[in-house]
Structures are given as structure tokens and as C-alpha cells.
Design an enzyme around this catalytic site. Structure first.
Site, PDB file in Angstrom:
ATOM      1  N   VAL A 184     -41.034  28.950 -42.252  1.00  0.00           N
ATOM      2  CA  VAL A 184     -40.962  30.320 -41.758  1.00  0.00           C
ATOM      3  C   VAL A 184     -41.312  30.262 -40.279  1.00  0.00           C
ATOM      4  O   VAL A 184     -42.335  29.685 -39.906  1.00  0.00           O
ATOM      5  CB  VAL A 184     -41.935  31.250 -42.507  1.00  0.00           C
ATOM      6  N   HIS A 238     -41.708  25.657 -30.913  1.00  0.00           N
ATOM      7  CA  HIS A 238     -41.393  26.814 -31.751  1.00  0.00           C
ATOM      8  C   HIS A 238     -42.212  26.692 -33.033  1.00  0.00           C
ATOM      9  O   HIS A 238     -41.826  25.967 -33.952  1.00  0.00           O
ATOM     10  CB  HIS A 238     -39.894  26.863 -32.062  1.00  0.00           C
ATOM     11  N   LEU A 239     -43.346  27.394 -33.081  1.00  0.00           N
ATOM     12  CA  LEU A 239     -44.228  27.249 -34.237  1.00  0.00           C
ATOM     13  C   LEU A 239     -43.536  27.688 -35.518  1.00  0.00           C
ATOM     14  O   LEU A 239     -42.597  28.482 -35.493  1.00  0.00           O
ATOM     15  CB  LEU A 239     -45.545  28.010 -34.025  1.00  0.00           C
ATOM     16  N   HIS A 240     -43.989  27.136 -36.616  1.00  0.00           N
ATOM     17  CA  HIS A 240     -43.412  27.436 -37.924  1.00  0.00           C
ATOM     18  C   HIS A 240     -44.414  27.081 -39.008  1.00  0.00           C
ATOM     19  O   HIS A 240     -45.249  26.203 -38.844  1.00  0.00           O
ATOM     20  CB  HIS A 240     -42.090  26.685 -38.133  1.00  0.00           C
ATOM     21  N   VAL A 241     -44.319  27.805 -40.111  1.00  0.00           N
ATOM     22  CA  VAL A 241     -45.188  27.598 -41.265  1.00  0.00           C
ATOM     23  C   VAL A 241     -44.423  26.755 -42.285  1.00  0.00           C
ATOM     24  O   VAL A 241     -43.270  27.054 -42.596  1.00  0.00           O
ATOM     25  CB  VAL A 241     -45.586  28.950 -41.918  1.00  0.00           C
TER      26      VAL A 241
END
Length: 169
Positions: A63, A120-123
Site C-alpha cells: 500500500v 516512495h514509502l509503502h506498507v
């Protein structure tokens, strides 16, 4: 000798024009076939859900905020809330569709912490089953993914279409 089947890797290996740009950056009006090729399951107002092309286990989802942001403090309150809402939705959908015994959920911030896409951070949402990685990861530095990515995509997509229709989990 054991043979591990991972047919989607050949597409990547033989690809002459590697994708440019950020895997998380998406246009809102991309065609369904483009979204499927990119393994994007959902595009919302602030965030998207995409399958990990090189998963730790079947159903490994990511996400990410739509806006290109590399740090939690760069997110707006609305982006932060949406990121958590969709992370929760992913867990609910994966429980319903794949029935895992548990999950690893986390964010790697910065290269030192293991972020593969630092900017681009993401979970990560990684479903887990008892014995899912057994000896292979330890002894052979190999992951066994028993189902083709596109089959998993097709199983999950209808559940994420419900999010677009207002059926928020």
C-alpha cells in the site's frame, strides 16, 4: 534436485526495456489491462494497492500513497489515514480470500532499514501460513511461491473493486 517453479521471473529476466520511473506512481485513468500488467489492485483518492512482483509469500501486497513521498512526516493527515485504512482493508481481504494464519505488516524507511524503493514509502502486508517458508529460505535462500501472480491477482481483484464501489472494510 528440487525444481522451484516461478514462471513470472522469466518475463523480468528477458525484459530488454526495464521499467523506468517509480513502480508506485500511477495515473488515475490507466486502462484495466495496464493495471493488471502492473499488478495494481486498487487506486483510491490518496493511496493505491499493488501486489509485490517478487513476493515473500502469495498475496504479498503493498500500500503506497499516490503522491511520491519517501518519509512518514511528508504525508498529510488524509494520506496517513488512507494508508492505514487500506492496510486494514488488505488484511481483511486476504483473510477472506486466502485464509492465512497471520501477517507481517511493516514499513521499511530508508535503505539501511531495507527499503527497496526509498523515495516512495509503502506498507508491506505479507500473509503467513504455518510452515510457509520452512527450510527453503534458510538453507537454499529461496522462496517458494505456489501460485502464479496473475491467478492471485484475479482472485483478489473483485474484493478490491468493492472498495471502489463504496464497500469500505
Amino acid at each position: 534436485m528440487e525444481v522451484i517453479w516461478a514462471p513470472w521471473r522469466m518475463d523480468y529476466i528477458l525484459q530488454t526495456n526495464k521499467p523506468q520511473g517509480c513502480i508506485f506512481c500511477v495515473e488515475r485513468d490507466e486502462a484495466p489491462e495496464v493495471l493488471r500488467d502492473r499488478l495494481i489492485l486498487y487506486v483510491g483518492d490518496h493511496s493505491l494497492i499493488i501486489m509485490n512482483r517478487y513476493p515473500y509469500s502469495n498475496g504479498h501486497l503493498l500500500v503506497a500513497p499516490l503522491r511520491h513521498a519517501g518519509a512518514l512526516e511528508d504525508l498529510t493527515e488524509a494520506e496517513s489515514a488512507d494508508l492505514m485504512r487500506l492496510t486494514r482493508s488488505c488484511v481483511c481481504v486476504l483473510k477472506e480470500v486466502m485464509n492465512p494464519g497471520g501477517f507481517n505488516v511493516g514499513i521499511n524507511l530508508g535503505g539501511t532499514a531495507g527499503a527497496g524503493v526509498e523515495e516512495h514509502l509503502h506498507v508491506h502486508i505479507v500473509p503467513r501460513w504455518e510452515g510457509d517458508n520452512n527450510f527453503m529460505a534458510v538453507v537454499a535462500d529461496t522462496r517458494v511461491i505456489p501460485e502464479h501472480l496473475k491467478i492471485t491477482y484475479d482472485k483478489l481483484l473483485p474484493r478490491f473493486h468493492a472498495l471502489n464501489a463504496g464497500g469500505k472494510k
